[in-house]
Design an enzyme around this catalytic site. Structure first.
Site, PDB file in Angstrom:
ATOM      1  N   ASP A  47      51.544  41.312  38.357  1.00 40.23           N
ATOM      2  CA  ASP A  47      52.845  41.133  39.005  1.00 40.23           C
ATOM      3  C   ASP A  47      53.778  40.331  38.100  1.00 40.23           C
ATOM      4  O   ASP A  47      54.955  40.676  37.934  1.00 40.23           O
ATOM      5  CB  ASP A  47      52.652  40.422  40.349  1.00 40.23           C
ATOM      6  CG  ASP A  47      53.969  40.083  41.026  1.00 40.23           C
ATOM      7  OD1 ASP A  47      54.638  41.003  41.523  1.00 40.23           O
ATOM      8  OD2 ASP A  47      54.331  38.890  41.053  1.00 40.23           O
ATOM      9  N   GLU A 119      49.487  46.982  40.052  1.00 36.67           N
ATOM     10  CA  GLU A 119      49.760  45.680  39.435  1.00 36.67           C
ATOM     11  C   GLU A 119      48.521  45.158  38.711  1.00 36.67           C
ATOM     12  O   GLU A 119      48.623  44.571  37.628  1.00 36.67           O
ATOM     13  CB  GLU A 119      50.221  44.682  40.491  1.00 36.67           C
ATOM     14  CG  GLU A 119      51.620  44.957  41.014  1.00 36.67           C
ATOM     15  CD  GLU A 119      52.093  43.930  42.025  1.00 36.67           C
ATOM     16  OE1 GLU A 119      53.299  43.659  42.050  1.00 36.67           O
ATOM     17  OE2 GLU A 119      51.255  43.398  42.789  1.00 36.67           O
TER      18      GLU A 119
END
Length: 227
Positions: A47, A119
């Site tokens: 992320d 992610e």
């Protein structure tokens, strides 16, 4: 082999295939040796890498944009809806390792699972090949969308509210259902509900981020595509 199949799709060959396996392992799979062997830690790292690379990408593509416009564009490119869209485009769901129970409940197509695994995959590529490798992957799947952004998009909560109004539904409601972690690094779980649609949950390091992620997941659930 799964490793070869996904490597061809993402245009990256892992030197350490354990990182790839970890990135594709759902928390429903219990490891005898390591209870943390799932994608959650890599998701956290991925992320951050995604936000950095997309921010730099937009900074270079739009040299005359204001900070506010760049922020809006970045939000659209890293939101849950966009992540799910990209994960689906590479059929990521079929590669996620999960329990039989999770798979039988539609886990391979679950928006939250797809977002988290993508992610985590970015985090794994970063650890395996460095920032250059992660940037190459992100540019491959994000640059086209970034380049063709003409008007700064609205945030997910605004889009969801306008969609609800267009259908004659009441405004979406958001509720904090859990808060965990230390005061300096809290984690909020937010529930979003809209009309007759099922509730969805999302987590974030602050209430605003969790609400945006929940709204993004709901947009993905109703198949709303952010242009």
């Amino acid at each position: 082999m799964i490793t070869n199949a996904i490597s061809k799709i993402i245009k990256y060959d892992f030197k350490n295939t354990q990182l790839l396996n970890e990135a594709l392992t759902h928390p429903s799979v219990l490891s005898k040796d390591n209870n943390n062997f799932n994608y959650e830690r890599l998701e956290f790292l991925g992320d951050a890498v995604l936000n950095l690379v997309v921010s730099e990408m937009l900074f270079n593509i739009f040299p005359y944009d204001t900070e506010g416009n760049l922020a809006k564009k970045k939000t659209a490119l890293v939101c849950g809806t966009k992540l799910v869209e990209i994960a689906q485009s590479i059929n990521l769901g079929i590669f996620i390792i999960m329990s039989d129970g999770e798979r039988s409940c539609g886990g391979a197509n679950n928006s939250n699972n797809l977002e988290n695994a993508l992610e985590a995959l970015i985090g794994a590529i970063y650890l395996d090949g460095g920032l250059k490798a992660a940037k190459d992957f992100i540019f491959l799947f994000w640059k086209n969308s970034a380049t063709h952004m003409k008007v700064p998009p609205q945030d997910a909560k605004t889009i969801l509210q306008e969609w609800a109004q267009s259908k004659g539904f009441p405004a979406p409601s958001y509720h904090i259902i859990n808060k965990s972690g230390p005061d300096h690094n809290p984690c909020f779980t937010v529930e979003v509900r809209i009309n007759s649609h099922e509730t969805l949950h999302a987590t974030g390091h602050n209430k605003k981020l969790a609400e945006q992620k929940a709204a993004s997941l709901m947009l993905a659930k109703i198949n709303y595509k952010i242009k």
